[in-house]
Design a protein around this motif. Structure first.
Motif, PDB file in Angstrom:
ATOM      1  N   ARG B 109      -4.472  10.842  -1.895  1.00  0.00           N
ATOM      2  CA  ARG B 109      -3.035  11.050  -1.516  1.00  0.00           C
ATOM      3  C   ARG B 109      -2.136  10.516  -0.778  1.00  0.00           C
ATOM      4  NH1 ARG B 109      -2.013  16.178  -1.096  1.00  0.00           N
ATOM      5  NH2 ARG B 109      -4.066  16.906  -1.089  1.00  0.00           N
ATOM      6  N   GLY B 110      -1.045  10.174  -0.924  1.00  0.00           N
ATOM      7  CA  GLY B 110      -0.422   9.707   0.381  1.00  0.00           C
ATOM      8  C   GLY B 110      -0.867   8.649   1.390  1.00  0.00           C
ATOM      9  N   LYS B 111      -1.743   8.178   1.413  1.00  0.00           N
ATOM     10  CA  LYS B 111      -2.055   6.350   1.472  1.00  0.00           C
ATOM     11  C   LYS B 111      -1.530   5.880   0.715  1.00  0.00           C
ATOM     12  CE  LYS B 111      -6.248   9.008   3.335  1.00  0.00           C
ATOM     13  NZ  LYS B 111      -7.972   9.550   3.052  1.00  0.00           N
ATOM     14  N   PRO B 112      -1.952   4.011   1.534  1.00  0.00           N
ATOM     15  CA  PRO B 112      -1.006   3.340   0.879  1.00  0.00           C
ATOM     16  C   PRO B 112      -2.555   2.259  -0.433  1.00  0.00           C
ATOM     17  CG  PRO B 112      -2.259   2.711   2.889  1.00  0.00           C
ATOM     18  CD  PRO B 112      -1.920   4.265   3.045  1.00  0.00           C
ATOM     19  N   ARG B 113      -2.530   2.182  -1.596  1.00  0.00           N
ATOM     20  CA  ARG B 113      -3.423   1.702  -1.797  1.00  0.00           C
ATOM     21  C   ARG B 113      -3.150  -0.030  -2.387  1.00  0.00           C
ATOM     22  NH1 ARG B 113      -3.966   6.978  -6.161  1.00  0.00           N
ATOM     23  NH2 ARG B 113      -2.767   8.515  -4.654  1.00  0.00           N
ATOM     24  N   GLY B 114      -4.852  -0.535  -2.373  1.00  0.00           N
ATOM     25  CA  GLY B 114      -4.766  -1.858  -2.037  1.00  0.00           C
ATOM     26  C   GLY B 114      -5.099  -2.243  -3.501  1.00  0.00           C
ATOM     27  N   LEU B 115      -6.342  -3.745  -3.108  1.00  0.00           N
ATOM     28  CA  LEU B 115      -7.188  -4.132  -3.715  1.00  0.00           C
ATOM     29  C   LEU B 115      -8.478  -3.435  -4.147  1.00  0.00           C
ATOM     30  CD1 LEU B 115      -4.918  -7.190  -4.867  1.00  0.00           C
ATOM     31  CD2 LEU B 115      -5.654  -5.339  -6.076  1.00  0.00           C
ATOM     32  N   ALA B 116      -8.900  -2.728  -3.062  1.00  0.00           N
ATOM     33  CA  ALA B 116     -10.522  -2.436  -3.644  1.00  0.00           C
ATOM     34  C   ALA B 116     -10.596  -1.385  -4.581  1.00  0.00           C
ATOM     35  CB  ALA B 116     -10.305  -1.272  -2.284  1.00  0.00           C
ATOM     36  N   TRP B 117     -12.003  -1.398  -4.873  1.00  0.00           N
ATOM     37  CA  TRP B 117     -12.026  -0.778  -6.156  1.00  0.00           C
ATOM     38  C   TRP B 117     -12.247   0.668  -6.434  1.00  0.00           C
ATOM     39  CZ3 TRP B 117     -12.590  -3.043 -10.182  1.00  0.00           C
ATOM     40  CH2 TRP B 117     -13.582  -2.096 -11.670  1.00  0.00           C
ATOM     41  N   GLY B 118     -11.575   0.678  -7.268  1.00  0.00           N
ATOM     42  CA  GLY B 118     -11.052   2.429  -7.332  1.00  0.00           C
ATOM     43  C   GLY B 118     -12.082   3.293  -6.974  1.00  0.00           C
TER      44      GLY B 118
END
Lengths: 298, 264
Positions: B109-118
């Motif tokens: 929550r509130g952090k950038p999301r990338g292409l690391a595994w969920g």
């Protein structure tokens, strides 16, 4: 007969990539996106025009992805930033693309005469007939894309896109901009559909401005057939079910055509099949109710 | 921690449906404050929470959270510092995703999301440990789809998701109202547990007067978009439901109270 089966198999594999695009919007994002009717033709138009200009057929296919993503971006912006309902946004893009596609092609039907395609190149490389090469290459591409989608929807961004279709409210509460996830999903979906369109043009040897008509219904029919056959299980199984559904759809069509149905009736047949399949849950509850009242309810 | 000044909100201005939802709300919450918010239907309780979280935009007034002005930010930007649980147990979770996938969404929550595994292995260990705190045996079912859970389990999960990344303010919007009494008590106990153990600042809307008195260190009553009562400390602790009902009639000029508020 063997030709019919091989043809159904290669068509099914090529169109399964388009079905994956429809799955992303219809099932993952929970949006009925009609732009695909335009983007599948867009892919074919871009591919045929670029190849006509002498560009490498593989590179032309890659550019189809970009063209499709751009079309998805337009639908996404209309829907999220301008608040036009998703269905209408898709229709607007679809209609606009009709003119765009004509502009790209310059004519209503652009043939690829004597131009090598990815299929003829792979066939030449491996010493296979064109039919077998088409099945091999489109099969590898469909499976490869299915794995790529499985990976993508397991990532942090992919999870956020899946959750957006599930519960946008919750996604916003977790700090994700649902406008962005919707746009990303629409771009990915339309990129796949345009890619599939490019493959169709290379397979059939031409791009036609009318070829997208009814594409959404074919995609939905394939999706539903796949779900009926494999059920709604693990995500990877669902992606594979899209490929199987697309192939089965082509087999069913080949069968009814052989049984003597005029080809002009195909779209009516497909539409009725999809309408029946989509109304199945409702019909089941109605039957259950009737059954209950027949057994002495009030 | 939370500083609200001169907050006004009108719904459907200029139409026959025009309704003053919030009128000159001034509210200051100190760090660690656990405030219960009570009032009749349409008093503006949920509207206040929705304006704080950015679902609705105020017409005038300002909202500061931990010294930072947030009232101009879109909902998803404010979410970084807010934990929210809603009245509808279906609203806080993604039904077709696994328990651990839902928690993973909340952990970022509130952090950038990338292409690391969920959901990483590290995540799983943490989620297992935090789920055990709920005492609902969910820690052994982390790959279960949330759709399979009961309303109470889903609400407990939503609560855990709201505090998984420590929020500066926890907003509970009648989060036990849709649950049966036993489950409601359990979820409320869990809320108390997290609020006290993590020293959270919390604003909890409730319909239940007894809960409003028994929980938290401060009680606020709203009526017709205004704050009409604000008590804390010893004075709040010694309140009775009867006194609350009397105060409500006296200050709002209305007769309370539906049975749900009295008996709930």
């Amino acid at each position: 007969m063997e030709y019919v089966l091989l043809n159904a198999l290669s068509l099914g594999l090529i169109w399964s990539i388009m079905t994956m695009g429809v799955y992303i919007t219809y099932r993952v994002l929970d949006v009925a996106d009609l732009s695909v009717e335009g983007t599948i033709t867009l892919g074919a138009a871009v591919c045929a025009r670029l190849m006509d200009l002498g560009l490498n057929p593989y590179l032309s296919l890659l550019l189809c992805l970009a063209a499709g993503a751009l079309a998805g971006l337009v639908t996404g912006l209309l829907h999220t930033k301008l608040r036009i309902p998703a269905l209408l946004s898709g229709i607007l893009t679809m209609i606009a693309l009709y003119s765009v596609n004509l502009k790209i092609m310059g004519v209503a039907n652009l043939p690829l005469l004597r131009i090598p395609t990815v299929f003829s190149m792979v066939g030449g490389l491996l010493g296979l007939s064109k039919a077998l090469a088409t099945i091999l290459l489109s099969g590898v591409l469909a499976l490869g894309l299915a794995f790529a989608l499985y990976w993508f929807f397991g990532t942090q961004i992919g999870s956020a896109i899946r959750a957006t279709g599930n519960n946008p409210h919750m996604v916003r509460a977790q700090g994700v901009n649902t406008d962005t996830t919707l746009i990303l999903g629409l771009m990915l979906s339309n990129a796949l559909v345009a890619f599939s369109g490019g493959l169709i043009a290379q397979d059939q040897g031409f791009a036609d401005v009318q070829m997208g008509i009814g594409a959404i219904v074919i995609g939905l029919a394939s999706l539903i057939i796949g779900e009926v056959v494999l059920g709604q299980r693990h995500f990877m199984a669902r992606l594979i079910s899209l490929i199987i559904g697309a192939i089965l759809y082509r087999l069913i069509i080949a069968m009814v055509l052989r049984m003597g149905m005029p080809a002009d009736d195909l779209k009516l047949f497909t539409a009725i099949t999809v309408a029946l399949a989509l109304s199945l849950p409702r019909l089941q509850t109605l039957w259950a109710k009737n059954g209950a009242s027949a057994r002495g309810g009030k | 921690m939370l500083q609200i000044t001169g907050l006004n909100k009108i719904f459907s201005p200029g139409t026959v449906n025009e309704r003053l939802a919030l009128e000159d709300i001034n509210l200051h919450l100190l760090p660690g404050d656990y405030v219960t918010l009570i009032g009749g239907n349409g008093a503006g309780k949920s509207t206040l929470l929705n304006v704080i979280s950015g679902v609705h935009r105020q017409d005038s007034g300002s909202i500061y959270l931990d010294g930072k002005r947030i009232d101009h930010l879109p909902e998803h930007r404010r979410a970084a510092d807010l934990g929210r649980v809603f009245q509808d147990p279906l609203m806080g979770t993604a039904a077709d995703m696994e328990i651990q996938e839902n928690l993973a969404l909340a952990a970022l929550r509130g952090k950038p999301r990338g292409l690391a595994w969920g959901v990483s292995a590290q995540d799983k260990a943490l989620f297992h440990q935090r789920l055990a705190e709920l005492d609902l045996d969910l820690q052994d079912r982390m790959a279960t789809k949330v759709r399979m859970l009961s309303g109470g389990q889903r609400q407990a999960l939503t609560l855990l998701m709201a505090i998984l990344k420590t929020p500066k303010l926890l907003l509970l919007d009648e989060h036990t109202a849709a649950l049966d009494p036993k489950t409601a008590r359990k979820v409320l106990e869990l809320s108390d547990h997290f609020i006290s153990s993590m020293k959270l600042t919390c604003l909890m809307v409730t319909h239940n007067m007894r809960d409003a008195i028994q929980h938290g260190n401060r009680l606020i009553m709203m009526s017709q978009g205004r704050i009409i009562l604000d008590v804390e400390g010893e004075q709040k602790k010694n309140l009775t439901v009867e006194q609350l009902v009397q105060m409500f009639s006296l200050r709002s000029g209305e007769e309370l109270v539906n049975d749900r508020m009295m008996l709930g």
